[in-house]
Design an enzyme around this catalytic site. Structure first.
Site, PDB file in Angstrom:
ATOM      1  N   ASP A  13       0.924  -1.352  -0.135  1.00  9.85           N
ATOM      2  CA  ASP A  13       0.365  -0.146  -0.136  1.00  9.85           C
ATOM      3  C   ASP A  13       0.956   1.147  -0.169  1.00  9.85           C
ATOM      4  O   ASP A  13       2.307   1.420   0.631  1.00  9.85           O
ATOM      5  CB  ASP A  13      -0.784   0.672   1.575  1.00  9.85           C
ATOM      6  CG  ASP A  13      -1.709   1.150   1.275  1.00  9.85           C
ATOM      7  OD1 ASP A  13      -2.238   1.973  -0.267  1.00  9.85           O
ATOM      8  OD2 ASP A  13      -2.070   1.942   2.579  1.00  9.85           O
ATOM      9  N   ASP A  15       0.040   5.642   0.866  1.00  8.89           N
ATOM     10  CA  ASP A  15      -0.185   5.971   2.170  1.00  8.89           C
ATOM     11  C   ASP A  15      -0.327   4.996   3.080  1.00  8.89           C
ATOM     12  O   ASP A  15      -1.447   4.555   3.471  1.00  8.89           O
ATOM     13  CB  ASP A  15      -2.002   6.998   1.701  1.00  8.89           C
ATOM     14  CG  ASP A  15      -1.981   7.807   0.608  1.00  8.89           C
ATOM     15  OD1 ASP A  15      -0.600   8.540   0.417  1.00  8.89           O
ATOM     16  OD2 ASP A  15      -2.868   7.135  -0.809  1.00  8.89           O
ATOM     17  N   ASP A 171      -1.395  -0.564   6.061  1.00  8.17           N
ATOM     18  CA  ASP A 171      -2.018  -0.578   7.333  1.00  8.17           C
ATOM     19  C   ASP A 171      -3.570  -0.115   7.229  1.00  8.17           C
ATOM     20  O   ASP A 171      -3.664   0.431   8.295  1.00  8.17           O
ATOM     21  CB  ASP A 171      -1.580   1.148   7.282  1.00  8.17           C
ATOM     22  CG  ASP A 171      -1.999   1.517   6.735  1.00  8.17           C
ATOM     23  OD1 ASP A 171      -2.530   1.843   5.329  1.00  8.17           O
ATOM     24  OD2 ASP A 171      -2.763   2.715   7.141  1.00  8.17           O
TER      25      ASP A 171
END
Length: 231
Positions: A13, A15, A171
């Site tokens: 991922d 961001d 995240d």
């Protein structure tokens, strides 16, 4: 015994995982608020919403708007955000070393994000990653985005590998859900952006990491033996 090695393909991922992009989002929100004569946003509050996309951030910045009102501001948010892109964001501490360690071991790495592809490509260019990032998939590259497994499956196909050869790192619970559905191992990282009450322990990732430095050790990565879908 041979020394442990990193997975042959590591997918990330963007961001909240590789990049602390929240400062760019805060700057964007504050420009929009200032244009309306409103006070600045609570940066800590907005950080929780960064992984949720532009609509969620507009909703957090302008909580009094209904759904139609929020949707109407999304194009403005994206335009201002593109102007702020890369001006304030930084890599999380340890990410640069971790990527270098993967490359030194002969592994390939790529990015699968729900951010629009054109914005993700701007980020990659700003970081001078064009030649290093083996695959880049945005939220609008295919007909589905995470938590659907399609972006992960297509990334593996582009790289000419089986999903079970890859580890996906993110995240957000959607990252783990997408990886599981794609037949990939997953690592949940805890340094990113989460809403109050989100508990990565409940996501059932194959491994967890509390700081990027932990991923400098091959042993911190789950094994990538082929695994069945929805295992």
């Amino acid at each position: 015994m041979p020394a442990p090695r990193f997975p042959r393909v590591a997918l990330f991922d963007l961001d909240g995982t590789l990049l602390d992009s929240a400062p760019d989002m805060v700057a964007t929100a504050n420009r929009m608020l200032a244009a309306r004569g409103l006070p600045p946003v609570d940066a800590a509050m907005l950080r929780q919403h960064v992984s949720r996309g532009a609509r969620a951030m507009v909703g957090a910045v302008f909580p009094g708007l209904d759904e139609a009102g929020r949707d109407a501001l999304v194009p403005e948010f994206l335009q201002v955000y593109r102007e702020e892109l890369g001006r304030h964001s930084v890599l999380f501490d340890g990410i640069a070393r971790m990527l270098e360690a993967l490359e030194a071991d002969g592994a390939r790495w790529g990015i699968i994000t729900n951010k629009a592809e054109y914005l993700a490509r701007d980020v990659v260019a700003g970081l001078a990653w064009e030649q290093r990032c083996a695959v880049l998939v945005g939220g609008d590259t295919y007909a589905e985005k995470k938590p659907h497994p399609l972006p992960l499956l297509e990334a593996a196909k582009q790289l000419g590998v089986e999903p079970g050869d890859c580890v996906y790192v993110g995240d957000d619970e959607r990252d783990v859900v997408a990886a599981r559905a794609a037949g990939m191992r997953s690592i949940a990282v805890t340094w990113g952006y989460r809403l109050d009450g989100d508990d990565p322990e409940t996501w059932q990732a194959d491994a967890m990491a509390t700081q990027p430095h932990a991923l400098l050790e091959p042993a911190a990565w789950p094994a990538t033996n082929p695994i069945p879908l929805d295992a």
